[in-house]
Scaffold this motif. Structure first.
Motif, short mmCIF file in Angstrom:
data_model
loop_
_atom_site.label_atom_id
_atom_site.label_comp_id
_atom_site.label_asym_id
_atom_site.label_seq_id
_atom_site.Cartn_x
_atom_site.Cartn_y
_atom_site.Cartn_z
N ASP A 186 -7.54 -7.82 -3.29
CA ASP A 186 -8.09 -7.16 -2.11
C ASP A 186 -8.86 -5.92 -2.57
O ASP A 186 -8.81 -5.54 -3.74
CB ASP A 186 -6.99 -6.82 -1.09
CG ASP A 186 -5.89 -5.93 -1.64
OD1 ASP A 186 -6.18 -5.10 -2.54
OD2 ASP A 186 -4.75 -6.04 -1.18
N GLN A 194 -8.41 -2.78 -1.95
CA GLN A 194 -7.54 -1.70 -2.40
C GLN A 194 -7.23 -1.82 -3.88
O GLN A 194 -7.34 -0.86 -4.65
CB GLN A 194 -6.23 -1.71 -1.59
CG GLN A 194 -5.23 -0.63 -1.97
CD GLN A 194 -5.57 0.72 -1.37
OE1 GLN A 194 -5.91 0.82 -0.21
NE2 GLN A 194 -5.47 1.78 -2.16
N GLN A 195 -6.86 -3.02 -4.33
CA GLN A 195 -6.53 -3.24 -5.74
C GLN A 195 -7.75 -3.01 -6.63
O GLN A 195 -7.64 -2.38 -7.70
CB GLN A 195 -6.02 -4.68 -5.92
CG GLN A 195 -4.67 -4.95 -5.29
CD GLN A 195 -4.31 -6.42 -5.36
OE1 GLN A 195 -5.11 -7.29 -5.00
NE2 GLN A 195 -3.11 -6.72 -5.86
N GLU A 233 -8.59 0.83 -6.89
CA GLU A 233 -7.60 1.56 -7.68
C GLU A 233 -7.76 1.25 -9.17
O GLU A 233 -7.74 2.15 -10.01
CB GLU A 233 -6.19 1.21 -7.21
CG GLU A 233 -5.84 1.83 -5.86
CD GLU A 233 -4.41 1.51 -5.44
OE1 GLU A 233 -3.79 0.61 -6.06
OE2 GLU A 233 -3.93 2.14 -4.48
N SER A 279 -9.81 -5.08 2.64
CA SER A 279 -8.70 -4.21 3.05
C SER A 279 -9.16 -3.46 4.30
O SER A 279 -10.12 -2.70 4.25
CB SER A 279 -8.34 -3.22 1.95
OG SER A 279 -7.89 -3.90 0.80
N GLU A 300 -7.77 -1.10 5.84
CA GLU A 300 -7.58 0.33 5.62
C GLU A 300 -7.52 0.57 4.12
O GLU A 300 -7.08 -0.30 3.36
CB GLU A 300 -6.27 0.83 6.27
CG GLU A 300 -6.31 0.79 7.79
CD GLU A 300 -5.04 1.38 8.40
OE1 GLU A 300 -4.09 1.66 7.62
OE2 GLU A 300 -5.00 1.57 9.62
N LEU A 301 -7.98 1.73 3.70
CA LEU A 301 -8.00 2.06 2.27
C LEU A 301 -7.20 3.34 2.05
O LEU A 301 -7.52 4.38 2.60
CB LEU A 301 -9.45 2.25 1.80
CG LEU A 301 -9.71 2.18 0.30
CD1 LEU A 301 -9.39 0.80 -0.24
CD2 LEU A 301 -11.15 2.54 0.00
N ASP A 302 -6.15 3.24 1.24
CA ASP A 302 -5.31 4.41 0.92
C ASP A 302 -5.88 5.08 -0.33
O ASP A 302 -5.84 4.52 -1.42
CB ASP A 302 -3.88 3.95 0.67
CG ASP A 302 -2.93 5.12 0.43
OD1 ASP A 302 -3.41 6.28 0.37
OD2 ASP A 302 -1.72 4.88 0.29
N ILE A 303 -6.44 6.28 -0.16
CA ILE A 303 -7.05 6.98 -1.30
C ILE A 303 -6.16 8.11 -1.81
O ILE A 303 -6.63 8.95 -2.59
CB ILE A 303 -8.44 7.53 -0.94
CG1 ILE A 303 -8.34 8.56 0.18
CG2 ILE A 303 -9.39 6.40 -0.54
CD1 ILE A 303 -9.64 9.31 0.43
#
Length: 227
Positions: free
Chosen positions: A156, A158-159, A162, A199, A201-204
């Motif tokens: 996804d 997000q992966q 990161e 994704s 939503e994206l967690d930054i």
């Protein structure tokens, strides 16, 4: 005269307007890089609508009007933009960008975004990045670069973000107002991933420079970070 504007498509309206044949932005003469970028930036989000209306310091109002009235509004209103409208924009970019190949050659989306955001509209850079403690870099979008990952079959976003930041030792200096991400480049002969899951939503949190985060062991504010 106040220009007509249409809000971005959401939920059921997006499905109703955008699904089916003869929907989206019509491709013509290597326009896919621009078609995909414009669709992504404007069809279902208003984050960059300032590009369509605000009188930025260097703003070319003719290009801004074409973008708003010939591409974005028809896309949101009927779900379809003809190739002639995009060609009109490409002709203007050729004149402003001093590059004769914008009307017939395939370009990198980042080249298109830099031209229209920086040189034609005069928008401040959207991202501030820092690599390995070096000087800050300003940019308008981030392209994911990474080596082949054996454990990632259907990743996804997000992966990918990161791992790309980790491999390049990058950090976001501040929370961006808009985070434009370009997926890994694919050629005709080779594709790193057959599919990429969006994704929503994206967690930054872990991508931010000097951002307070909790220790994964005790829960207190962390003082050390292991990559």
């Amino acid at each position: 005269q106040t220009p007509e504007s249409f809000p971005p498509l959401r939920n059921e309206a997006a499905v109703r307007v955008l699904r089916g044949r003869m929907k989206g932005i019509q491709g013509h003469c290597n326009s896919c890089y621009m078609d995909a970028a414009l669709f992504s930036l404007f069809s279902c989000t208003s984050v960059l609508d300032s590009m369509l209306f605000m009188p930025f310091p260097l703003c070319d109002r003719n290009v801004q009007g074409i973008l708003r009235d010939k591409i974005v509004n028809p896309l949101r209103r009927t779900g379809f933009v003809g190739a002639s409208s995009v060609m009109h924009l490409r002709e203007q970019l050729t004149d402003k960008g001093q590059c004769s190949s914008f009307t017939n050659a395939e370009k990198d989306p980042e080249e298109f975004l830099n031209l229209i955001m920086q040189q034609i509209l005069g928008i401040e850079p959207l991202l501030k990045l820092q690599s390995g403690g070096q000087k800050e870099q300003d940019c308008y979008c981030y392209q994911i670069f990474m080596d082949q990952q054996e454990d990632l079959v259907v990743p996804d976003v997000q992966q990918l973000v990161e791992r790309s930041f980790l491999s390049s030792d990058l950090k976001l200096v501040e929370i961006p107002s808009c985070f434009i991400i370009q997926m890994p480049r694919f050629g005709k002969e080779y594709k790193m991933f057959s599919k990429i899951i969006p994704s929503l939503e994206l967690d930054i949190t872990d991508l931010l420079l000097d951002s307070p985060r909790e220790c994964c062991l005790c829960g207190d504010v962390a003082t050390l970070e292991c990559s």
